[in-house]
Motif scaffolding. Structure first.
Motif, mmCIF file in Angstrom:
data_model
loop_
_atom_site.group_PDB
_atom_site.id
_atom_site.type_symbol
_atom_site.label_atom_id
_atom_site.label_comp_id
_atom_site.label_asym_id
_atom_site.label_seq_id
_atom_site.Cartn_x
_atom_site.Cartn_y
_atom_site.Cartn_z
ATOM 1 N N THR A 136 -6.020 -5.368 -7.584
ATOM 2 C CA THR A 136 -4.656 -5.489 -8.088
ATOM 3 C C THR A 136 -4.335 -4.330 -8.979
ATOM 4 O O THR A 136 -5.209 -3.743 -9.608
ATOM 5 C CB THR A 136 -4.484 -6.801 -8.883
ATOM 6 N N VAL A 137 -3.067 -3.967 -9.046
ATOM 7 C CA VAL A 137 -2.629 -2.902 -9.933
ATOM 8 C C VAL A 137 -2.822 -3.338 -11.374
ATOM 9 O O VAL A 137 -2.549 -4.478 -11.733
ATOM 10 C CB VAL A 137 -1.141 -2.585 -9.685
ATOM 11 N N ALA A 138 -3.320 -2.434 -12.184
ATOM 12 C CA ALA A 138 -3.524 -2.759 -13.593
ATOM 13 C C ALA A 138 -2.228 -3.242 -14.217
ATOM 14 O O ALA A 138 -1.163 -2.679 -13.981
ATOM 15 C CB ALA A 138 -4.038 -1.516 -14.332
ATOM 16 N N ALA A 139 -2.349 -4.293 -15.009
ATOM 17 C CA ALA A 139 -1.140 -4.874 -15.586
ATOM 18 C C ALA A 139 -0.373 -3.864 -16.409
ATOM 19 O O ALA A 139 0.860 -3.868 -16.430
ATOM 20 C CB ALA A 139 -1.528 -6.080 -16.459
ATOM 21 N N GLY A 140 -1.088 -2.962 -17.042
ATOM 22 C CA GLY A 140 -0.414 -1.973 -17.873
ATOM 23 C C GLY A 140 0.490 -1.061 -17.096
ATOM 24 O O GLY A 140 1.429 -0.471 -17.639
ATOM 25 N N ALA A 141 0.215 -0.905 -15.808
ATOM 26 C CA ALA A 141 1.056 -0.023 -14.995
ATOM 27 C C ALA A 141 2.446 -0.578 -14.825
ATOM 28 O O ALA A 141 3.376 0.162 -14.500
ATOM 29 C CB ALA A 141 0.411 0.167 -13.617
ATOM 30 N N ALA A 181 -0.058 1.658 -4.317
ATOM 31 C CA ALA A 181 1.250 2.291 -4.177
ATOM 32 C C ALA A 181 2.212 1.393 -3.420
ATOM 33 O O ALA A 181 3.395 1.286 -3.767
ATOM 34 C CB ALA A 181 1.107 3.635 -3.466
ATOM 35 N N ASP A 182 1.707 0.717 -2.410
ATOM 36 C CA ASP A 182 2.546 -0.196 -1.631
ATOM 37 C C ASP A 182 3.024 -1.358 -2.489
ATOM 38 O O ASP A 182 4.198 -1.737 -2.450
ATOM 39 C CB ASP A 182 1.746 -0.704 -0.431
ATOM 40 N N ARG A 183 2.147 -1.933 -3.305
ATOM 41 C CA ARG A 183 2.548 -3.045 -4.160
ATOM 42 C C ARG A 183 3.577 -2.606 -5.192
ATOM 43 O O ARG A 183 4.430 -3.397 -5.599
ATOM 44 C CB ARG A 183 1.325 -3.659 -4.843
ATOM 45 N N LEU A 184 3.501 -1.362 -5.615
ATOM 46 C CA LEU A 184 4.495 -0.834 -6.545
ATOM 47 C C LEU A 184 5.802 -0.474 -5.848
ATOM 48 O O LEU A 184 6.788 -0.154 -6.509
ATOM 49 C CB LEU A 184 3.942 0.400 -7.260
ATOM 50 N N GLY A 185 5.807 -0.512 -4.530
ATOM 51 C CA GLY A 185 7.039 -0.285 -3.776
ATOM 52 C C GLY A 185 7.252 1.142 -3.324
ATOM 53 O O GLY A 185 8.401 1.537 -3.093
ATOM 54 N N PHE A 186 6.164 1.915 -3.142
ATOM 55 C CA PHE A 186 6.329 3.310 -2.761
ATOM 56 C C PHE A 186 6.026 3.529 -1.293
ATOM 57 O O PHE A 186 4.961 3.186 -0.799
ATOM 58 C CB PHE A 186 5.469 4.224 -3.642
ATOM 59 N N ARG A 187 6.994 4.152 -0.652
ATOM 60 C CA ARG A 187 6.859 4.434 0.764
ATOM 61 C C ARG A 187 5.993 5.655 1.021
ATOM 62 O O ARG A 187 5.168 5.666 1.930
ATOM 63 C CB ARG A 187 8.239 4.659 1.371
ATOM 64 N N TRP A 188 6.164 6.713 0.235
ATOM 65 C CA TRP A 188 5.457 7.966 0.486
ATOM 66 C C TRP A 188 4.175 8.042 -0.324
ATOM 67 O O TRP A 188 4.181 7.835 -1.537
ATOM 68 C CB TRP A 188 6.340 9.167 0.153
ATOM 69 N N VAL A 189 3.069 8.352 0.372
ATOM 70 C CA VAL A 189 1.790 8.589 -0.279
ATOM 71 C C VAL A 189 1.257 9.956 0.162
ATOM 72 O O VAL A 189 1.649 10.485 1.203
ATOM 73 C CB VAL A 189 0.754 7.487 0.051
ATOM 74 N N GLU A 190 0.374 10.511 -0.671
ATOM 75 C CA GLU A 190 -0.221 11.814 -0.386
ATOM 76 C C GLU A 190 -1.730 11.657 -0.310
ATOM 77 O O GLU A 190 -2.306 10.801 -0.985
ATOM 78 C CB GLU A 190 0.169 12.798 -1.504
ATOM 79 N N ASN A 191 -2.375 12.467 0.551
ATOM 80 C CA ASN A 191 -3.834 12.393 0.648
ATOM 81 C C ASN A 191 -4.423 13.756 0.964
ATOM 82 O O ASN A 191 -3.706 14.755 1.089
ATOM 83 C CB ASN A 191 -4.269 11.351 1.684
ATOM 84 N N ASP A 192 -5.758 13.806 1.096
ATOM 85 C CA ASP A 192 -6.484 15.035 1.377
ATOM 86 C C ASP A 192 -7.481 14.777 2.500
ATOM 87 O O ASP A 192 -8.227 13.798 2.452
ATOM 88 C CB ASP A 192 -7.252 15.503 0.132
ATOM 89 N N VAL A 193 -7.513 15.676 3.476
ATOM 90 C CA VAL A 193 -8.388 15.507 4.642
ATOM 91 C C VAL A 193 -9.480 16.562 4.633
ATOM 92 O O VAL A 193 -9.207 17.758 4.461
ATOM 93 C CB VAL A 193 -7.574 15.599 5.948
ATOM 94 N N GLN A 194 -10.736 16.108 4.830
ATOM 95 C CA GLN A 194 -11.886 17.006 4.969
ATOM 96 C C GLN A 194 -12.750 16.534 6.143
ATOM 97 O O GLN A 194 -12.460 15.509 6.762
ATOM 98 C CB GLN A 194 -12.693 17.047 3.670
ATOM 99 N N ARG A 195 -13.827 17.274 6.418
ATOM 100 C CA ARG A 195 -14.653 16.983 7.603
ATOM 101 C C ARG A 195 -16.119 16.854 7.225
ATOM 102 O O ARG A 195 -16.655 17.653 6.441
ATOM 103 C CB ARG A 195 -14.473 18.091 8.645
ATOM 104 N N THR A 196 -16.776 15.861 7.798
ATOM 105 C CA THR A 196 -18.192 15.617 7.538
ATOM 106 C C THR A 196 -19.075 16.551 8.363
ATOM 107 O O THR A 196 -18.608 17.270 9.248
ATOM 108 C CB THR A 196 -18.558 14.167 7.874
ATOM 109 N N LYS A 197 -20.363 16.485 8.086
ATOM 110 C CA LYS A 197 -21.344 17.310 8.802
ATOM 111 C C LYS A 197 -21.312 17.043 10.293
ATOM 112 O O LYS A 197 -21.506 17.974 11.111
ATOM 113 C CB LYS A 197 -22.744 17.030 8.245
ATOM 114 N N ASP A 198 -21.065 15.785 10.682
ATOM 115 C CA ASP A 198 -21.043 15.433 12.106
ATOM 116 C C ASP A 198 -19.635 15.400 12.678
ATOM 117 O O ASP A 198 -19.389 14.796 13.724
ATOM 118 C CB ASP A 198 -21.767 14.108 12.351
#
Length: 294
Positions: free
Chosen positions: A8-13, A58-75
């Motif tokens: 759950t999102v921290a109550a303070g948020a 982010a979804d529970r807070l009502g945000f449609r847009w999220v950002e992320n980072d993509v990397q690749r493993t050894k395999d």
């Protein structure tokens, strides 16, 4: 898909937001509406960054847009993580003590799946994993969210542009409905952005940085967004970006990062930015207004 702990999102948020007053200056966006707020690495102030728990927060807070980072493993598997090393956000040093510097590219997916990517943030997130791109996209789709995806350090992973597009295609994210307003691929590497545009011209793209005004027409050939750090944004630079059309024949957008306090959010919104990327998207939205579905 794996089973993960419910967080759950921290109550303070969620407290104190009513005390933030919508600023008239913040509504001076160029298209007549406040900027879009993007949840950076998910709601990264309220759940461990770049995990499924973070985009769910982010979804529970009502945000449609999220950002992320993509990397690749050894395999050759694509995973979601910001740092090139697993050390900061997992327990990799305890699980694999002799394998410093614990770079993502030195571990197989099976090895990474044994790591705890949540406990560093808080005990209630114990057991949260580094997600694969496939699992991440499943969750974004389940939440009906949109994605600002960063190819992180693509110079470390030759061919990751094509591989990412292949994965997106396999999960249905390169169809017209998603391409219209649910996906942007960005990078600090102009070459990577250019490659994505060449391979899949329909995909909207963004360059992370602030090219000189003289260089902007060159970037406009393959970028739909110019996304600089907030400390370099000026009204004149925003106007120069908006004065050009990108490859999809629409004015370029400018999304700025990483803004976590109301005063800075109001300032950049007043300069006319189109989007604000934030670890505390609720704080930004409370300061500048707007609807996450814009």
């Amino acid at each position: 898909m794996r089973i993960r702990p419910v967080a759950t999102v921290a109550a303070g948020a969620l407290l104190g937001l009513s005390a933030l007053v919508l600023s008239p200056a913040a509504q001076a966006a160029p298209h007549g509406h406040p900027p879009v707020t993007v949840a950076h690495r998910g709601a990264a102030s309220y759940a461990p960054e770049n995990t499924l728990a973070s985009i769910d927060a982010a979804d529970r807070l009502g945000f449609r847009w999220v950002e992320n980072d993509v990397q690749r493993t050894k395999d050759g598997e694509l995973v979601i993580l910001h740092d090139s090393s697993l050390a900061r956000t997992t327990n990799v040093e305890q699980v694999y003590p002799g394998r410093s510097p614990w770079n993502v590219s030195d571990f197989t997916l099976r090895e990474i799946e044994k790591l705890d990517a949540g406990s560093w943030f808080g005990a209630k997130f114990k057991g949260e994993q580094v997600p694969t791109l496939e699992d991440y996209m499943d969750e974004v789709e389940h939440n009906d969210q949109s994605l600002l995806m960063e190819l992180k350090s693509p110079e470390l992973y030759p061919g990751i542009e094509r591989e990412t597009l292949r994965e997106l295609r396999s999960v249905g994210w390169l169809n017209s409905a998603h391409l219209k307003d649910r996906l942007v691929i960005q990078s600090f590497s102009a070459d990577a952005v250019k490659t994505v545009h060449k391979l899949q011209p329909e995909v909207r793209t963004g360059y992370l940085g602030n090219p000189s005004v003289a260089d902007l027409p060159r970037f406009a050939k393959y970028c739909d967004q110019i996304n600089p750090v907030h400390t370099v944004v000026t009204r004149e630079y925003v106007a120069a970006v908006h004065g050009l059309k990108g490859p999809h024949r629409r004015p370029l957008d400018l999304y700025t990062w990483t803004v976590d306090d109301p005063a800075t959010a109001v300032k950049v919104a007043g300069l006319g930015v189109d989007g604000i990327i934030s670890n505390k998207p609720d704080v930004v939205r409370a300061a500048v207004g707007g609807d996450e579905d814009d």
